[in-house]
Design an enzyme around this catalytic site. Sequence first.
Site, PDB file in Angstrom:
ATOM      1  N   CYS A  51       3.573   8.506   0.409  1.00  0.00           N
ATOM      2  CA  CYS A  51       4.212   7.624   1.383  1.00  0.00           C
ATOM      3  C   CYS A  51       4.292   6.242   0.745  1.00  0.00           C
ATOM      4  CB  CYS A  51       3.375   7.594   2.656  1.00  0.00           C
ATOM      5  SG  CYS A  51       3.939   6.384   3.868  1.00  0.00           S
ATOM      6  N   GLU A  75       0.815  -1.208   0.000  1.00  0.00           N
ATOM      7  CA  GLU A  75       0.000   0.000   0.000  1.00  0.00           C
ATOM      8  C   GLU A  75       0.847   1.255   0.000  1.00  0.00           C
ATOM      9  OE1 GLU A  75      -2.229  -1.273   3.585  1.00  0.00           O
ATOM     10  OE2 GLU A  75      -1.269   0.448   4.520  1.00  0.00           O
ATOM     11  N   CYS A 129       2.116  -2.245  15.257  1.00  0.00           N
ATOM     12  CA  CYS A 129       2.083  -1.996  13.811  1.00  0.00           C
ATOM     13  C   CYS A 129       1.438  -3.157  13.060  1.00  0.00           C
ATOM     14  CB  CYS A 129       3.513  -1.786  13.319  1.00  0.00           C
ATOM     15  SG  CYS A 129       3.633  -1.511  11.556  1.00  0.00           S
ATOM     16  N   CYS A 174      -0.927   2.726   8.471  1.00  0.00           N
ATOM     17  CA  CYS A 174       0.113   1.729   8.646  1.00  0.00           C
ATOM     18  C   CYS A 174      -0.295   0.273   8.391  1.00  0.00           C
ATOM     19  CB  CYS A 174       0.691   1.835  10.052  1.00  0.00           C
ATOM     20  SG  CYS A 174       0.890   3.515  10.612  1.00  0.00           S
ATOM     21  N   CYS A 209       7.110  -6.968   6.869  1.00  0.00           N
ATOM     22  CA  CYS A 209       8.219  -6.409   7.639  1.00  0.00           C
ATOM     23  C   CYS A 209       8.611  -7.441   8.686  1.00  0.00           C
ATOM     24  CB  CYS A 209       7.768  -5.126   8.331  1.00  0.00           C
ATOM     25  SG  CYS A 209       9.063  -4.290   9.261  1.00  0.00           S
ATOM     26  N   CYS A 265       7.329  -4.699  15.502  1.00  0.00           N
ATOM     27  CA  CYS A 265       6.791  -3.723  16.468  1.00  0.00           C
ATOM     28  C   CYS A 265       5.357  -4.110  16.839  1.00  0.00           C
ATOM     29  CB  CYS A 265       6.815  -2.305  15.898  1.00  0.00           C
ATOM     30  SG  CYS A 265       8.459  -1.755  15.418  1.00  0.00           S
TER      31      CYS A 265
HETATM   32  N1  SAH Z   1      10.060   0.601   9.470  1.00  0.00           N
HETATM   33  C1  SAH Z   1      10.186   2.021   9.410  1.00  0.00           C
HETATM   34  C2  SAH Z   1       9.176   2.710   8.514  1.00  0.00           C
HETATM   35  C3  SAH Z   1       7.773   2.210   8.469  1.00  0.00           C
HETATM   36  S1  SAH Z   1       6.658   2.592   9.766  1.00  0.00           S
HETATM   37  C4  SAH Z   1      10.161   2.607  10.797  1.00  0.00           C
HETATM   38  O1  SAH Z   1      10.034   1.860  11.750  1.00  0.00           O
HETATM   39  O2  SAH Z   1      10.326   3.811  10.932  1.00  0.00           O
HETATM   40  C5  SAH Z   1       6.373   4.330   9.736  1.00  0.00           C
HETATM   41  C6  SAH Z   1       6.106   4.912  11.114  1.00  0.00           C
HETATM   42  O3  SAH Z   1       4.782   4.577  11.566  1.00  0.00           O
HETATM   43  C7  SAH Z   1       7.045   4.381  12.178  1.00  0.00           C
HETATM   44  O4  SAH Z   1       7.409   5.429  13.021  1.00  0.00           O
HETATM   45  C8  SAH Z   1       6.175   3.371  12.878  1.00  0.00           C
HETATM   46  O5  SAH Z   1       6.669   3.056  14.145  1.00  0.00           O
HETATM   47  C9  SAH Z   1       4.863   4.079  12.883  1.00  0.00           C
HETATM   48  N2  SAH Z   1       3.690   3.239  13.136  1.00  0.00           N
HETATM   49  C10 SAH Z   1       3.485   1.942  12.828  1.00  0.00           C
HETATM   50  N3  SAH Z   1       2.277   1.532  13.233  1.00  0.00           N
HETATM   51  C11 SAH Z   1       1.701   2.596  13.805  1.00  0.00           C
HETATM   52  C12 SAH Z   1       0.448   2.815  14.415  1.00  0.00           C
HETATM   53  N4  SAH Z   1      -0.440   1.836  14.516  1.00  0.00           N
HETATM   54  N5  SAH Z   1       0.183   4.043  14.890  1.00  0.00           N
HETATM   55  C13 SAH Z   1       1.083   5.038  14.797  1.00  0.00           C
HETATM   56  N6  SAH Z   1       2.276   4.903  14.237  1.00  0.00           N
HETATM   57  C14 SAH Z   1       2.596   3.698  13.751  1.00  0.00           C
END
Ligand code: SAH
Length: 345
Positions: free
Chosen positions: A103, A90, A117, A331, A110, A114
Amino acid sequence: MDIRSLSEKEMEELALSLGEKAFRGKQLFQWVHDKRVGSFDEMSNLSASFREKLKEKYTISGVTQVEKQVSQKGDTAKYLFALEDGNVIESVWMKYHHGNSVCISSQVGCRMGCTFCASTLTGLARNLTAGEMLSQIYEIQRDTGERVSNVIVMGMGEPLDNYDNLLHFLRLVSHEKGICISQRNITVSTCGLVEQIRRLAEENLQITLAISLHAPNDEIRRRTMPVANRYGIDEIIQACRDYFAVTGRRITFEYSMIRGVNDKKEHAEELAERLRGLNCHINLIPLNEVRERECLRSRKEDIQQFKLVLEKNHRNVTIRREMGSDIDAACGQLRKKFLTKSSRN
Ligand code: SAH
């Protein structure tokens, strides 16, 4: 092989190897990255025999729209794209006063894990090629009919876990003979892979590096980010200090606010202290709640208080404006919904 991932020099070498003059490679580059045609047959100044030889070995693999959701205000659109092999990714388009941002995803899935996410729920399927990263931008610019001026590599995937393709992508997307997006308008976001941050500092790029910090210390960071077991927070921040020293580019720290986990006053104090003396910007992100995940969004007043504490400590801080929360713009959620639907069928 995808021709979109080749540099201009590689295209010149390709032309030579197929019995053409080198400048035919330059023309090829122009068709692929400036005119952005979808087939070799449109490359009218290349000979038919050259085009046939190219077709034997290469494809111009774009991405195909599977679904598009547009926010009510019309300022955000989320695209679900299919790749040649059927994988889906996406991308998000956002319209701002200063221009249009896209974006993009850098991987299918991935492996960073985390806990808040959605992109990481099904693990990593594979890396995206440079061409596939570019195609998301080309297709959105074509679809909206509006120029894309900013790119954020903040969609699905960990860009620094796909380092070589990311670098090819960055050079192609900012190439003066291509779509020519200024490196100063490109942000790459990472969960903090220290060796790669150090390597990136030496690449002579003008991009903005964003670090997903999401915690003021290792103890809290380890609760939501498994990668925190590999790299300590001070090690990451030191790499950022060195990155700034080498590149002169201000670092952005992303801090997603999770209720009761990382949003207390003392967390803000601790964060301000840890970042002392570093030229940076802190972006507070109200968590997007993901159905499959247990994390909750911080209360509005806690986010405000957190911001005030940082400001009192003279830190540069903003709260991310929410766009597209009425569509699945958060995300990895649109893809997740699609995968769940197709596995039920
Ligand atoms: N892997 C990279 C980029 C992708 S995620 C990274 O970790 O930076 C892009 C951003 O969105 C990251 O800061 C991630 O931690 C955040 N993110 C992921 N899921 C999220 C959510 N449910 N709510 C808010 N931010 C989120």
